[in-house]
Design a protein around this motif. Sequence first.
Motif, PDB file in Angstrom:
ATOM      1  N   ASP A 195      25.714  62.784  38.670  1.00  0.00           N
ATOM      2  CA  ASP A 195      26.109  64.131  39.278  1.00  0.00           C
ATOM      3  C   ASP A 195      27.779  64.483  38.100  1.00  0.00           C
ATOM      4  O   ASP A 195      28.081  65.137  37.978  1.00  0.00           O
ATOM      5  CB  ASP A 195      26.339  64.495  40.877  1.00  0.00           C
ATOM      6  CG  ASP A 195      25.124  64.674  40.975  1.00  0.00           C
ATOM      7  OD1 ASP A 195      24.015  64.995  40.175  1.00  0.00           O
ATOM      8  OD2 ASP A 195      24.242  63.421  41.818  1.00  0.00           O
TER       9      ASP A 195
ATOM     10  N   GLU B 127      28.368  65.610  34.891  1.00  0.00           N
ATOM     11  CA  GLU B 127      27.905  66.925  34.632  1.00  0.00           C
ATOM     12  C   GLU B 127      28.960  67.956  34.334  1.00  0.00           C
ATOM     13  O   GLU B 127      29.235  69.679  34.329  1.00  0.00           O
ATOM     14  CB  GLU B 127      27.535  67.605  35.953  1.00  0.00           C
ATOM     15  CG  GLU B 127      25.631  67.335  35.807  1.00  0.00           C
ATOM     16  CD  GLU B 127      24.793  67.747  34.471  1.00  0.00           C
ATOM     17  OE1 GLU B 127      24.871  68.916  34.839  1.00  0.00           O
ATOM     18  OE2 GLU B 127      24.870  66.802  34.438  1.00  0.00           O
TER      19      GLU B 127
ATOM     20  N   SER C 121      20.132  66.038  31.483  1.00  0.00           N
ATOM     21  CA  SER C 121      21.295  65.712  32.086  1.00  0.00           C
ATOM     22  C   SER C 121      21.836  65.688  31.141  1.00  0.00           C
ATOM     23  O   SER C 121      21.780  64.610  30.080  1.00  0.00           O
ATOM     24  CB  SER C 121      21.752  64.970  33.499  1.00  0.00           C
ATOM     25  OG  SER C 121      20.829  63.205  33.584  1.00  0.00           O
TER      26      SER C 121
ATOM     27  N   ALA D 126      22.708  66.693  39.159  1.00  0.00           N
ATOM     28  CA  ALA D 126      22.366  67.291  37.986  1.00  0.00           C
ATOM     29  C   ALA D 126      20.737  66.361  37.818  1.00  0.00           C
ATOM     30  O   ALA D 126      19.764  66.525  39.120  1.00  0.00           O
ATOM     31  CB  ALA D 126      22.949  65.665  37.515  1.00  0.00           C
TER      32      ALA D 126
END
Length: 282
Positions: free
Chosen positions: A64, A67, A122, A243
């Motif tokens: 995450d 990102e 992602s 993500a």
Amino acid sequence: MRILVTGAYGQLGREVISQFSKEYQIIGYGKKELDITNEENVGTVIKKISPNVIIHTAAYTAVDTCETNIKQAYEVNTIGAANVAKAAQKIGARMFYISTDYVFDGKKEVPYLENDETNPLSIYGLSKLAGEKSVLKILPVCTIIRTSWLYGHGGKNFVNTMLQFAKQNKKVKVVDDQVGSPTYTVDLVRVLLALMNKPDGIYHVSNTGSCSWFQFAKRIYQEAGADPELVIPCTTEEYGSLAKRPKYSVLDQKELVNVHIEPPRKWDDALREFLRKELAND
């Protein structure tokens, strides 16, 4: 034979050093000793050590966070991998690059083969795939290992997080619409050892069988002696991660079988062993 392990202080790097040092001369470097984003530093350090093999486990794996930290994700996962490959190529060292199931988009409903089309969702997946491509361009003869849902001792991972929650009898929501294969670092490294005497190529390596994150969490609670009903299923949308992740990323291990290596044991057997060791150390 001299082997250099990058990312030596991560959960995978530590396991590589632990198992490989029984058979080989191992040098393990973390980012303090080897800044993979600095091409000059990588070239100098690797030339000085002059390893026969480099096992490149160093990576930026916070899916995450990638990102929002796009630059860092590419600097570590793509440029870093390319820098290591260039240094390996200069001294004629063999290179192992650890990649991920997140190079796939999860639209398949059967396990992904090594030559299936990649399509990451992602920044993490994109940066790791770009790393694969960079390494292959510099070192067409190398080994790329894609693995999934990795966990090991002494690291921050899903299993350790759930184990802490289980000990606190904490109610937790976990996504039930993403399916993959959890992989224990101990089993991945056993395969890495076996691949030392096999041809280079792209290999998929994970524990066998599959589950959703929810089923995985439920099993962790169960094995830890907590109430599995405390684990509540939810959808990816409800959970709201930054993500995008593949809905299905089970890996077919056909290439391992082709070189006469047996894929690792079932994921739940591996999990049981991991938890037994973790709980014994409490």
